[in-house]
Design a protein around this motif. Sequence first.
Motif, PDB file in Angstrom:
ATOM      1  N   ILE A  39       0.828  -1.209   0.000  1.00 57.64           N
ATOM      2  CA  ILE A  39       0.000   0.000   0.000  1.00 57.64           C
ATOM      3  C   ILE A  39       0.862   1.258   0.000  1.00 57.64           C
ATOM      4  O   ILE A  39       0.488   2.278  -0.585  1.00 57.64           O
ATOM      5  N   THR A  44       1.908   4.187  -7.544  1.00 55.48           N
ATOM      6  CA  THR A  44       0.577   3.928  -6.987  1.00 55.48           C
ATOM      7  C   THR A  44      -0.391   3.250  -7.961  1.00 55.48           C
ATOM      8  O   THR A  44      -1.500   2.894  -7.565  1.00 55.48           O
ATOM      9  N   HIS A  47      -2.823  -2.960  -8.729  1.00 45.57           N
ATOM     10  CA  HIS A  47      -3.976  -3.668  -8.164  1.00 45.57           C
ATOM     11  C   HIS A  47      -3.484  -5.010  -7.650  1.00 45.57           C
ATOM     12  O   HIS A  47      -2.799  -5.743  -8.362  1.00 45.57           O
ATOM     13  N   TYR A  66      -8.872  -5.931   4.425  1.00 43.83           N
ATOM     14  CA  TYR A  66      -8.128  -4.984   3.576  1.00 43.83           C
ATOM     15  C   TYR A  66      -8.832  -4.772   2.238  1.00 43.83           C
ATOM     16  O   TYR A  66      -8.838  -3.657   1.704  1.00 43.83           O
ATOM     17  N   ALA A  67      -9.411  -5.825   1.681  1.00 42.18           N
ATOM     18  CA  ALA A  67     -10.115  -5.701   0.410  1.00 42.18           C
ATOM     19  C   ALA A  67     -11.333  -4.784   0.543  1.00 42.18           C
ATOM     20  O   ALA A  67     -11.677  -4.038  -0.378  1.00 42.18           O
ATOM     21  N   ASN A  68     -12.000  -4.835   1.681  1.00 42.68           N
ATOM     22  CA  ASN A  68     -13.153  -3.970   1.929  1.00 42.68           C
ATOM     23  C   ASN A  68     -12.741  -2.515   2.124  1.00 42.68           C
ATOM     24  O   ASN A  68     -13.508  -1.592   1.837  1.00 42.68           O
ATOM     25  N   LYS A  69     -11.512  -2.339   2.592  1.00 43.16           N
ATOM     26  CA  LYS A  69     -11.022  -0.980   2.870  1.00 43.16           C
ATOM     27  C   LYS A  69     -10.396  -0.340   1.638  1.00 43.16           C
ATOM     28  O   LYS A  69     -10.495   0.881   1.450  1.00 43.16           O
ATOM     29  N   TYR A  70      -9.739  -1.148   0.808  1.00 43.76           N
ATOM     30  CA  TYR A  70      -9.014  -0.614  -0.344  1.00 43.76           C
ATOM     31  C   TYR A  70      -9.611  -1.168  -1.639  1.00 43.76           C
ATOM     32  O   TYR A  70      -9.695  -2.384  -1.826  1.00 43.76           O
ATOM     33  N   GLY A  71      -9.966  -0.266  -2.541  1.00 39.17           N
ATOM     34  CA  GLY A  71     -10.593  -0.665  -3.790  1.00 39.17           C
ATOM     35  C   GLY A  71      -9.662  -1.361  -4.760  1.00 39.17           C
ATOM     36  O   GLY A  71     -10.116  -1.987  -5.723  1.00 39.17           O
ATOM     37  N   ASN A  72      -8.355  -1.254  -4.532  1.00 41.82           N
ATOM     38  CA  ASN A  72      -7.393  -1.890  -5.436  1.00 41.82           C
ATOM     39  C   ASN A  72      -6.818  -3.189  -4.860  1.00 41.82           C
ATOM     40  O   ASN A  72      -5.702  -3.582  -5.199  1.00 41.82           O
ATOM     41  N   ILE A  73      -7.585  -3.831  -4.001  1.00 36.67           N
ATOM     42  CA  ILE A  73      -7.231  -5.168  -3.495  1.00 36.67           C
ATOM     43  C   ILE A  73      -8.406  -6.102  -3.759  1.00 36.67           C
ATOM     44  O   ILE A  73      -9.540  -5.816  -3.359  1.00 36.67           O
ATOM     45  N   THR A  74      -8.144  -7.207  -4.449  1.00 32.55           N
ATOM     46  CA  THR A  74      -9.178  -8.191  -4.768  1.00 32.55           C
ATOM     47  C   THR A  74      -8.776  -9.556  -4.235  1.00 32.55           C
ATOM     48  O   THR A  74      -7.663 -10.029  -4.505  1.00 32.55           O
TER      49      THR A  74
END
Length: 313
Positions: A39, A44, A47, A66-74
């Motif tokens: 992060i 930057t 994904h 973390y996925a719920n907090k950050y849009g670029n984590i799947t």
Amino acid sequence: MSDGSIPDFGALFMKEKIAILLATYNGSKYLEEQLMSIIAQEHTEWHLFVRDDGSTDNTVSLLNLYANKYGNITVVNNFGEFTGSAAGNFFKLIHFSDYSEFTHISFADQDDVWSPGKLRAALECMALKGAGGYSSNLVSYDNVMRRATYIDKSQPEKEFDYIFQGASAGCTYVITQQVCALIKAKTLAIDSFKGRSHDWLIYSICRVNDVKWALDSEAHIFYRQHATNVYGSMSAFQGLVNKIKLLRSGWYRSNILWVATQSGSKESGVEIIKLIKRNGMFDKFKLLSRSSEFRRGRKESYLLKFIILFLFK
């Protein structure tokens, strides 16, 4: 540049988008540090795609947080299918998508820590060298011995090094989207990767297919070593013990032949592979006479001679 000025890499790479592939399994102890270091990257445009291989600790809940907090984590759906190996997990991620919207693909281990400039340095090095693949040196930290060691993996390529070793630890690898498509095409039909090395196979496929590889002499990863590492670094005591066990079991020779079959190096290095397959004393001495062509580092070349003589099974 033609006027001799230094290119503005920050502007040059703004549109370079990187897919980071992270394979996890029972990694909650160190995972959060790795996620935070990703992060914190200076580059930057990335994904993160994470696939878990059936963790029984709180790894998955941490990933979902973390996925719920950050849009670029799947968090990739594993559909209840567990490969039982880090290599298998990584190749599931490689096969997950064509990654056509990304320019580069990077690999990450669950227990390392990246320097903030890790991705930026890879892009710069690849651009300067016109490379489709990249790896770097790294700093290994032995959790038991409380000791850090600089690991040099950037020695110049040898003609047949890809038959006997990977470029560096896979967590340092970055490849272009086109190279990722090549790797995917070459590995889709493989049934199992259990006991195999994904980084070694990737490097071998690249070299066999004339993909230019950049070896970065700088270290951008804090490479954590502990008792549950799959292979471990030679500088870490537990890693050394693991490697000796693997060598005595015949793993190394078996993997050379497996990688050669899957990557195509059995054709590019046909005479060498024949010697390894036959594995008679005369064959071993012929290999010894050419060992300087097989490993990049001088110490590794000396070690290989010992392995060929006494631990090729």
